[in-house]
Write a protein that holds these residues in place. Structure first.
Motif, PDB file in Angstrom:
ATOM      1  N   LEU A   1       0.824  -1.206   0.000  1.00  0.00           N
ATOM      2  CA  LEU A   1       0.000   0.000   0.000  1.00  0.00           C
ATOM      3  C   LEU A   1       0.856   1.252   0.000  1.00  0.00           C
ATOM      4  CD1 LEU A   1      -2.695  -1.086   2.589  1.00  0.00           C
ATOM      5  CD2 LEU A   1      -2.875  -1.097   0.097  1.00  0.00           C
ATOM      6  N   ALA A   2       1.972   1.196   0.690  1.00  0.00           N
ATOM      7  CA  ALA A   2       2.896   2.322   0.749  1.00  0.00           C
ATOM      8  C   ALA A   2       4.284   1.767   0.989  1.00  0.00           C
ATOM      9  CB  ALA A   2       2.506   3.268   1.876  1.00  0.00           C
ATOM     10  N   TYR A   3       5.259   2.314   0.359  1.00  0.00           N
ATOM     11  CA  TYR A   3       6.613   1.816   0.556  1.00  0.00           C
ATOM     12  C   TYR A   3       7.489   2.890   1.173  1.00  0.00           C
ATOM     13  CZ  TYR A   3       7.705   4.280  -3.769  1.00  0.00           C
ATOM     14  OH  TYR A   3       7.867   5.239  -4.722  1.00  0.00           O
ATOM     15  N   SER A   4       8.534   2.424   1.859  1.00  0.00           N
ATOM     16  CA  SER A   4       9.486   3.341   2.472  1.00  0.00           C
ATOM     17  C   SER A   4      10.718   3.508   1.608  1.00  0.00           C
ATOM     18  CB  SER A   4       9.897   2.828   3.851  1.00  0.00           C
ATOM     19  OG  SER A   4       8.793   2.721   4.683  1.00  0.00           O
ATOM     20  N   SER A   5      11.245   2.375   1.114  1.00  0.00           N
ATOM     21  CA  SER A   5      12.474   2.402   0.314  1.00  0.00           C
ATOM     22  C   SER A   5      12.460   1.275  -0.698  1.00  0.00           C
ATOM     23  CB  SER A   5      13.696   2.220   1.209  1.00  0.00           C
ATOM     24  OG  SER A   5      13.841   3.285   2.098  1.00  0.00           O
ATOM     25  N   ILE A   6      13.205   1.485  -1.776  1.00  0.00           N
ATOM     26  CA  ILE A   6      13.369   0.466  -2.806  1.00  0.00           C
ATOM     27  C   ILE A   6      14.856   0.328  -3.083  1.00  0.00           C
ATOM     28  CG2 ILE A   6      12.945  -0.138  -5.216  1.00  0.00           C
ATOM     29  CD1 ILE A   6      10.356   1.437  -5.057  1.00  0.00           C
TER      30      ILE A   6
ATOM     31  N   ILE B   1      11.866  -4.157  -1.544  1.00  0.00           N
ATOM     32  CA  ILE B   1      11.012  -3.022  -1.193  1.00  0.00           C
ATOM     33  C   ILE B   1      10.671  -3.118   0.289  1.00  0.00           C
ATOM     34  CG2 ILE B   1       8.819  -1.842  -1.648  1.00  0.00           C
ATOM     35  CD1 ILE B   1       8.796  -3.408  -4.353  1.00  0.00           C
ATOM     36  N   SER B   2      10.854  -2.027   1.007  1.00  0.00           N
ATOM     37  CA  SER B   2      10.441  -2.014   2.408  1.00  0.00           C
ATOM     38  C   SER B   2       9.183  -1.160   2.539  1.00  0.00           C
ATOM     39  CB  SER B   2      11.550  -1.471   3.310  1.00  0.00           C
ATOM     40  OG  SER B   2      11.754  -0.107   3.094  1.00  0.00           O
ATOM     41  N   SER B   3       8.279  -1.628   3.379  1.00  0.00           N
ATOM     42  CA  SER B   3       7.030  -0.910   3.617  1.00  0.00           C
ATOM     43  C   SER B   3       6.874  -0.684   5.111  1.00  0.00           C
ATOM     44  CB  SER B   3       5.839  -1.706   3.086  1.00  0.00           C
ATOM     45  OG  SER B   3       4.633  -1.102   3.490  1.00  0.00           O
ATOM     46  N   ASN B   4       7.014   0.549   5.549  1.00  0.00           N
ATOM     47  CA  ASN B   4       6.829   0.853   6.959  1.00  0.00           C
ATOM     48  C   ASN B   4       5.362   0.699   7.355  1.00  0.00           C
ATOM     49  OD1 ASN B   4       7.827   1.651   9.534  1.00  0.00           O
ATOM     50  ND2 ASN B   4       6.846   3.631   9.216  1.00  0.00           N
ATOM     51  N   TYR B   5       4.454   1.022   6.455  1.00  0.00           N
ATOM     52  CA  TYR B   5       3.024   0.915   6.736  1.00  0.00           C
ATOM     53  C   TYR B   5       2.632  -0.536   7.015  1.00  0.00           C
ATOM     54  CZ  TYR B   5      -2.011   1.121   6.119  1.00  0.00           C
ATOM     55  OH  TYR B   5      -3.353   1.008   6.302  1.00  0.00           O
ATOM     56  N   GLU B   6       3.117  -1.462   6.182  1.00  0.00           N
ATOM     57  CA  GLU B   6       2.789  -2.878   6.348  1.00  0.00           C
ATOM     58  C   GLU B   6       3.798  -3.624   7.211  1.00  0.00           C
ATOM     59  OE1 GLU B   6       2.160  -4.619   2.547  1.00  0.00           O
ATOM     60  OE2 GLU B   6       0.402  -3.415   2.150  1.00  0.00           O
ATOM     61  N   LYS B   7       4.855  -2.940   7.654  1.00  0.00           N
ATOM     62  CA  LYS B   7       5.907  -3.568   8.473  1.00  0.00           C
ATOM     63  C   LYS B   7       6.442  -4.820   7.778  1.00  0.00           C
ATOM     64  CE  LYS B   7       5.360  -0.654  11.832  1.00  0.00           C
ATOM     65  NZ  LYS B   7       6.096   0.554  11.766  1.00  0.00           N
ATOM     66  N   SER B   8       6.829  -4.654   6.515  1.00  0.00           N
ATOM     67  CA  SER B   8       7.309  -5.808   5.764  1.00  0.00           C
ATOM     68  C   SER B   8       8.411  -5.404   4.789  1.00  0.00           C
ATOM     69  CB  SER B   8       6.163  -6.459   4.992  1.00  0.00           C
ATOM     70  OG  SER B   8       5.657  -5.571   4.021  1.00  0.00           O
ATOM     71  N   VAL B   9       9.138  -6.419   4.363  1.00  0.00           N
ATOM     72  CA  VAL B   9      10.150  -6.282   3.329  1.00  0.00           C
ATOM     73  C   VAL B   9       9.809  -7.313   2.266  1.00  0.00           C
ATOM     74  CG1 VAL B   9      12.593  -6.439   2.784  1.00  0.00           C
ATOM     75  CG2 VAL B   9      11.878  -5.534   4.991  1.00  0.00           C
ATOM     76  N   VAL B  10       9.730  -6.878   1.014  1.00  0.00           N
ATOM     77  CA  VAL B  10       9.379  -7.761  -0.086  1.00  0.00           C
ATOM     78  C   VAL B  10      10.580  -7.895  -1.003  1.00  0.00           C
ATOM     79  CG1 VAL B  10       7.847  -8.074  -2.072  1.00  0.00           C
ATOM     80  CG2 VAL B  10       6.971  -7.050   0.034  1.00  0.00           C
ATOM     81  N   LEU B  11      10.954  -9.137  -1.304  1.00  0.00           N
ATOM     82  CA  LEU B  11      12.070  -9.423  -2.206  1.00  0.00           C
ATOM     83  C   LEU B  11      11.508 -10.012  -3.486  1.00  0.00           C
ATOM     84  CD1 LEU B  11      15.119  -9.534  -2.666  1.00  0.00           C
ATOM     85  CD2 LEU B  11      15.109 -11.785  -1.587  1.00  0.00           C
ATOM     86  N   LEU B  12      11.836  -9.386  -4.612  1.00  0.00           N
ATOM     87  CA  LEU B  12      11.411  -9.858  -5.930  1.00  0.00           C
ATOM     88  C   LEU B  12      12.655 -10.295  -6.699  1.00  0.00           C
ATOM     89  CD1 LEU B  12       8.996  -6.905  -6.707  1.00  0.00           C
ATOM     90  CD2 LEU B  12       8.320  -9.239  -6.144  1.00  0.00           C
ATOM     91  N   LEU B  13      12.777 -11.601  -6.926  1.00  0.00           N
ATOM     92  CA  LEU B  13      13.915 -12.151  -7.656  1.00  0.00           C
ATOM     93  C   LEU B  13      13.542 -12.289  -9.124  1.00  0.00           C
ATOM     94  CD1 LEU B  13      14.998 -14.880  -5.091  1.00  0.00           C
ATOM     95  CD2 LEU B  13      15.990 -12.615  -5.422  1.00  0.00           C
TER      96      LEU B  13
END
Length: 86
Positions: free
Chosen positions: A3-8, A23-35
């Protein structure tokens, strides 16, 4: 989906010489890794959920240990500590 990201960050995180995305998302408290795949698409995302007391503010990519894989580091602005993903 984010929904919102902090850094890419971009880099070769699995050492296959294809550009991957984190991608880090402070709103969702998650880090997403796309390989990346060879056909210019991405594998299904890998989601790392962070504790709720973490406030993700900055993401850096760097080699932090002796393996050949690029690592990423997150700054927890709430505690001024670094979170390492090796």
């Amino acid at each position: 989906p984010l929904l919102a990201y902090s850094s890419i960050g971009v880099g070769h995180f699995n050492n296959d010489h294809r550009t991957d995305v984190v991608i880090s998302s402070n709103y969702e408290k998650s880090v997403v890794l796309l390989l990346a795949h060879a056909n210019r698409t991405f594998q299904p995302s890998v989601v790392h959920t962070m504790p709720t007391q973490i406030s993700l503010s900055l993401l850096y990519t760097a080699h932090c240990n002796a393996d050949p894989h690029l690592d990423f580091v997150l700054l927890n602005s709430r505690s001024s500590k670094l979170e390492l993903f090796l």
